[in-house]
Design an enzyme around this catalytic site. Sequence first.
Site, mmCIF file in Angstrom:
data_model
loop_
_atom_site.group_PDB
_atom_site.id
_atom_site.type_symbol
_atom_site.label_atom_id
_atom_site.label_comp_id
_atom_site.label_asym_id
_atom_site.label_seq_id
_atom_site.Cartn_x
_atom_site.Cartn_y
_atom_site.Cartn_z
ATOM 1 N N LEU A 1 0.813 -1.207 0.000
ATOM 2 C CA LEU A 1 0.000 0.000 0.000
ATOM 3 C C LEU A 1 0.851 1.264 0.000
ATOM 4 O O LEU A 1 0.496 2.260 -0.634
ATOM 5 C CB LEU A 1 -0.934 0.006 1.217
ATOM 6 C CG LEU A 1 -1.955 -1.136 1.295
ATOM 7 C CD1 LEU A 1 -2.855 -0.948 2.510
ATOM 8 C CD2 LEU A 1 -2.788 -1.217 0.017
ATOM 9 N N SER A 43 -6.717 0.960 10.061
ATOM 10 C CA SER A 43 -7.299 -0.234 9.449
ATOM 11 C C SER A 43 -8.757 -0.304 9.853
ATOM 12 O O SER A 43 -9.148 0.253 10.895
ATOM 13 C CB SER A 43 -6.579 -1.497 9.926
ATOM 14 O OG SER A 43 -7.281 -2.670 9.538
ATOM 15 N N TYR A 47 -2.739 -6.762 16.789
ATOM 16 C CA TYR A 47 -2.839 -5.934 15.584
ATOM 17 C C TYR A 47 -4.064 -5.031 15.670
ATOM 18 O O TYR A 47 -3.978 -3.818 15.417
ATOM 19 C CB TYR A 47 -2.921 -6.818 14.339
ATOM 20 C CG TYR A 47 -3.135 -6.030 13.064
ATOM 21 C CD1 TYR A 47 -2.074 -5.397 12.426
ATOM 22 C CD2 TYR A 47 -4.412 -5.893 12.514
ATOM 23 C CE1 TYR A 47 -2.270 -4.665 11.272
ATOM 24 C CE2 TYR A 47 -4.621 -5.155 11.357
ATOM 25 C CZ TYR A 47 -3.548 -4.541 10.736
ATOM 26 O OH TYR A 47 -3.753 -3.800 9.590
ATOM 27 N N LYS A 57 -4.053 -0.853 15.746
ATOM 28 C CA LYS A 57 -4.689 0.014 14.770
ATOM 29 C C LYS A 57 -5.754 0.911 15.406
ATOM 30 O O LYS A 57 -5.975 2.041 14.955
ATOM 31 C CB LYS A 57 -5.287 -0.823 13.633
ATOM 32 C CG LYS A 57 -4.207 -1.450 12.746
ATOM 33 C CD LYS A 57 -3.266 -0.398 12.160
ATOM 34 C CE LYS A 57 -2.242 -0.976 11.209
ATOM 35 N NZ LYS A 57 -1.364 0.061 10.623
ATOM 36 N N THR A 72 -3.007 -6.929 -1.820
ATOM 37 C CA THR A 72 -1.603 -6.596 -2.061
ATOM 38 C C THR A 72 -0.856 -7.881 -2.420
ATOM 39 O O THR A 72 -1.377 -8.989 -2.275
ATOM 40 C CB THR A 72 -0.971 -5.978 -0.808
ATOM 41 O OG1 THR A 72 -1.002 -6.952 0.254
ATOM 42 C CG2 THR A 72 -1.739 -4.734 -0.366
#
Length: 269
Positions: free
Chosen positions: A26, A158, A173, A177, A208
Amino acid sequence: MSMPRILPSFSLENKVCLVTGAARGLGLEFCRAFVQSGSNSLAILDLKESDAQAAADGLTTFALENGFDEPTILGIECDVSSEASVQNAYKAVIEKFGRVDVAVASAGITENFSALDYPTDRVQRLFAINVHGAFFTAREAAKHMIEQGNGSIILVASMSANIVNVPQLQTPYNASKAAVKHMASSLAVEWARTGVRVNALSPGYMLTELTKTVLQGKDELKKHWEDLTPMGRMGNPEDLAGAVVFLASDASRFMTGSEIRVDGGYCCV
């Protein structure tokens, strides 16, 4: 009199843009969007200088092949979890360009472990990159932008800042975020009267190259993610181009402390 083909405030002409974690994925897509929107002074920051420089060379080739003026692109080694490394990277950018107008904190990692089994050293590493790295990137940008009287900082959060992903287990995670999203709001308020804007960009599931590798042989997982997304598909990296250019440009000049989700409607259900 001929009319402009786009709203002029969306142009990034004469703006110096810096993106962390930009050697691939990204981050590199954001750089490509900036070149297409008129920026010809960019800095690609990544963990290895060779990767950053290779991405810079590739982006220069992309610009020339698509009829854009040849940009000046720096490939800079930077470990965002180290404040000193971030400071050195900004120093190189300022020495070359004299200013920084747009800074995107895109560097980040994700791993999947159950909370009970997540190795402590890996939790600490994830927070060091995702949270501390975003903070160091934003703070160093602000030091220069406040002196300039303007600038746009974009923290890549995110959709995981708003929902709990399933079926994979990724509590650290998600928490990191959520921290980045609220960091953007907090810094935005703190710096609002200086001319420095801070916003969060929150992608959903994006195809991705890394994600494609992760999903190899996991068709059921990919279908699960797509089924949970109201638009019925994963996003392509270029689906984020318009949002990141908007946040970087003067078109969003009265916008700070906000989050733009680009998730195909995932967080709505």
